[in-house]
Enzyme design. Structure first.
Site, short mmCIF file in Angstrom:
data_model
loop_
_atom_site.label_atom_id
_atom_site.label_comp_id
_atom_site.label_asym_id
_atom_site.label_seq_id
_atom_site.Cartn_x
_atom_site.Cartn_y
_atom_site.Cartn_z
N HIS A 69 -4.37 -27.80 -2.90
CA HIS A 69 -4.20 -28.41 -4.27
C HIS A 69 -3.00 -27.94 -4.91
CE1 HIS A 69 -8.01 -30.57 -3.70
NE2 HIS A 69 -8.22 -29.61 -3.14
N GLU A 82 8.42 -6.01 5.82
CA GLU A 82 9.12 -4.70 5.71
C GLU A 82 9.21 -4.02 6.93
OE1 GLU A 82 6.84 -0.81 3.86
OE2 GLU A 82 8.00 -1.38 2.17
N LYS A 113 14.85 1.98 -5.63
CA LYS A 113 14.05 3.10 -6.15
C LYS A 113 14.96 4.11 -6.96
CE LYS A 113 10.41 3.59 -2.61
NZ LYS A 113 9.93 4.26 -1.66
N GLY A 126 3.20 3.54 6.92
CA GLY A 126 2.56 3.04 5.60
C GLY A 126 1.83 1.83 5.79
N ARG A 127 2.48 1.05 6.43
CA ARG A 127 1.77 -0.63 6.39
C ARG A 127 1.10 -0.77 7.82
NH1 ARG A 127 7.13 -0.06 6.52
NH2 ARG A 127 8.41 -0.40 8.50
N GLU A 139 5.27 4.91 -8.88
CA GLU A 139 4.15 4.05 -9.48
C GLU A 139 2.84 4.71 -9.30
OE1 GLU A 139 6.41 2.96 -7.43
OE2 GLU A 139 7.00 1.09 -7.56
N LYS A 178 1.35 8.62 0.99
CA LYS A 178 1.57 9.27 2.21
C LYS A 178 2.66 10.51 1.64
CE LYS A 178 4.37 8.73 6.64
NZ LYS A 178 4.80 7.79 7.50
O1 F6P Z 1 7.97 0.58 -0.68
C1 F6P Z 1 8.08 1.54 0.48
C2 F6P Z 1 7.09 2.47 0.62
O2 F6P Z 1 7.41 3.63 1.23
C3 F6P Z 1 6.13 1.72 1.79
O3 F6P Z 1 6.70 1.57 3.03
C4 F6P Z 1 4.81 2.36 1.61
O4 F6P Z 1 3.79 1.87 2.36
C5 F6P Z 1 4.84 2.79 0.03
O5 F6P Z 1 6.19 2.82 -0.29
C6 F6P Z 1 3.91 3.50 -0.59
O6 F6P Z 1 4.34 4.83 -0.02
P1 F6P Z 1 3.58 6.09 -0.18
O7 F6P Z 1 2.28 5.95 0.65
O8 F6P Z 1 4.40 7.23 0.19
O9 F6P Z 1 3.07 6.32 -1.73
#
Ligand code: F6P
Length: 531
Positions: A377, A346, A499, A260-261, A203, A197
């Site tokens: 198990h 979250e 972060k 995002g979620r 990452e 987003k």
């Molecule tokens: O970890 C926080 C967060 O902002 C989540 O809410 C989100 O889904 C994820 O990082 C990834 O964010 P982006 O889609 O901006 O890479």
């Protein structure tokens, strides 16, 4: 907290105290119609609350709590596009992403539906272009909501993969994740989808850069050419995608009014659509839509997401259970607990209320789980006989959608799976006394206390539609709980400190003179780590 709300919370505490001396077995014994009363069937789901520790008096108080905390008005404000994400000044409109074809949904006076529909049409066109240009694998590079929803759904709907495109998902900045994903892939038949987003997530950007180098090497192109020909973006930061070199024609938008979620129904679902095709994707949206409608229209005491949320409130706040297990008896839902962890923890892992005051009640429990029967198990020993009571959500289906095996084997294995689900719910609820008349009796060692609550959610089969229904059910239950707790379920400030510190630590690793304010333990760890 308003006095009227405080009074209902006090009533809820009294109900919990009363029920603490009543067992689930007692609840069944005193109400022959309990099952009929406690099962509701929104659309194609069967949601059974009968093994929860509530009766009609407790339910009445829970519904009164929902009324006192204005759950219905807050729900209507969400659907209407009001900026209910107050700390970020945003509307919350994942429901618009699956609204009916003729819907109009305004944000700041502008109907967002034409853009929603146009984006979905573009997604379908791009999937078609990919299949006709020989793409066989898409690698979705994203994390959190840009990974968990589509990855979970691609696993769940693997039997509905119709396009010939395999969707793979890379999220962790650990290079082992990307390396394992790419190891057997042919760059000539692979496309990358950078899903973010913000298009700034550390990452995702690190994985995207490494994957582009792999792609360029495999295609014998320079990186710029590789990006412009084979990399797609899903983002609300289209400028950053362009700066990365991704063609506008391959950039799919999302909007800041999609969290995002909650974003699976947006273009974040593009990699999923690449695998299951536009028609199955539409069927998933239709499944979500039917639960959206149920959530808006059903009375509170017959409303599945409302009841799922309120039962969770009873377990968390009435009985003090700090953890909830989610056990899908469907291997294809293996990632569902992880997906729910982000959705619920979250959203509702908050300690400040909507006005910035400390909350007065506990908020989200820890959510965790693994598929059944595997969990039986591993950790079910604790669920049955441990010192903590952990409520469980069981999820199952009447039919398996597994393919590639003898159908009679599929049926007989699936029957065993379902029998185990039903048996575990019964064993947790009703337990069994210590066997005193048995020569091998081990007294308390072999006693099952029972009275351990669970909800069972069943469907005929896991299909795009029922998966959509399940997702919307939990999305709205999460909303209901946030509304009752009086928190903002749509921000996530709690992830920011880590972060920022990761950036400081990276700088300190590169140059020990940088970030001098790091604490002594972290500086010592960096000193150990540095070559
Ligand atoms: O970890 C926080 C967060 O902002 C989540 O809410 C989100 O889904 C994820 O990082 C990834 O964010 P982006 O889609 O901006 O890479």
């Amino acid at each position: 907290m308003e006095e009227s709300v405080r009074r209902v919370w006090a009533a809820l505490d009294r109900e919990a105290a009363r029920l603490s001396t009543v067992t689930i077995a007692d609840l069944f014994a005193t109400d022959p119609d309990r099952v009929a009363r406690c099962v509701i069937e929104p659309a194609d789901l069967r949601v059974d609350f009968s093994r929860q520790r509530i009766d009609s008096a407790a339910l009445a108080v829970l519904v009164a709590l929902a009324e006192a905390t204005e759950v219905a008005a807050k729900r209507d404000a969400m659907f209407a596009g009001e900026p209910i994400n107050s700390t970020e000044g945003r509307a919350v409109l994942h429901t618009a992403l699956r609204a009916s074809a003729d819907a109009r949904v305004d944000v700041d006076g502008v109907d967002v539906m034409p853009a929603v529909r146009a984006t979905r049409e573009r997604m379908a066109r791009l999937v078609h272009e990919m299949t006709s240009s020989g793409i066989r694998t898409v690698v979705n590079i994203g994390i959190g909501g840009s990974d968990l929803g589509p990855a979970m759904a691609a696993g769940a709907l693997a039997p509905f993969a119709t396009t010939g495109i395999d969707a793979r998902f890379v999220s962790n900045v650990d290079p082992a994740d990307l390396a394992a994903c790419l190891t057997d892939l042919d760059a000539r038949t692979t496309a990358l989808v950078v899903s973010s987003k913000t298009f700034t997530t550390q990452e995702t950007m690190a994985n995207a850069r490494s994957a582009v180098r792999w792609l360029a090497a495999g295609l014998g192109l320079d990186e710029e050419e590789a990006v412009s020909s084979r990399v797609y973006a899903v983002t609300s930061n289209t400028g950053a995608a362009a700066a990365f070199g991704i063609a506008e024609a391959r950039t799919l938008p999302m909007w800041d009014w999609v969290g995002g979620r909650f974003s699976l129904a947006s273009a974040i679902g593009f990699s999923l659509m690449c695998a299951i095709g536009p028609d199955n994707f539409e069927a998933m949206l239709a499944g979500m839509r039917v639960i959206d409608r149920h959530f808006v229209e059903a009375p509170l005491d017959k409303n599945a997401p409302v009841l799922l949320g309120l039962v969770g409130i009873m377990n968390r706040n009435g009985f003090g259970h700090g953890s909830r297990a989610v056990i899908p008896y469907l291997q294809q839902l293996a990632r569902f607990p992880a997906y729910l962890q982000q959705l619920e923890m979250e959203s509702n892992g908050k300690r400040a209320d909507i006005d910035g005051e400390a909350v007065v009640r506990h908020t989200s429990p820890v959510v965790w789980g693994e598929p059944g029967t595997n969990g039986q198990h591993a950790f079910f020993q604790l669920l049955h006989q441990g010192t903590d009571v952990i409520p469980v959500d069981f999820i199952g289906a009447r039919r398996s959608t597994a393919t590639g095996l003898d159908t009679s084997d599929v049926d007989s294995q699936h029957e065993k799976l379902v029998a185990n689900l039903f048996a575990q719910a019964a064993a947790l609820a009703f337990g069994a006394p210590a066997a005193t008349d048995n020569p091998h009796a081990l007294g308390e060692h072999r006693a099952f206390p029972g009275n351990r609550p669970s909800t069972t959610i069943l469907m005929d089969a896991l299909t795009p539609s029922t998966l959509g229904q399940l997702i919307a059910l939990y999305e709205h239950a999460t909303f209901v709980q946030g509304a009752v707790w009086g928190i903002n379920s749509f921000d996530q400030w709690g992830v920011e400190l880590g972060k920022a510190l990761a950036g400081d630590v990276l700088a300190h690793i590169a140059d020990p003179a940088a970030s001098p304010n790091l604490d002594p333990a972290t500086r010592a760890a960096v000193a150990w780590y540095r070559p």
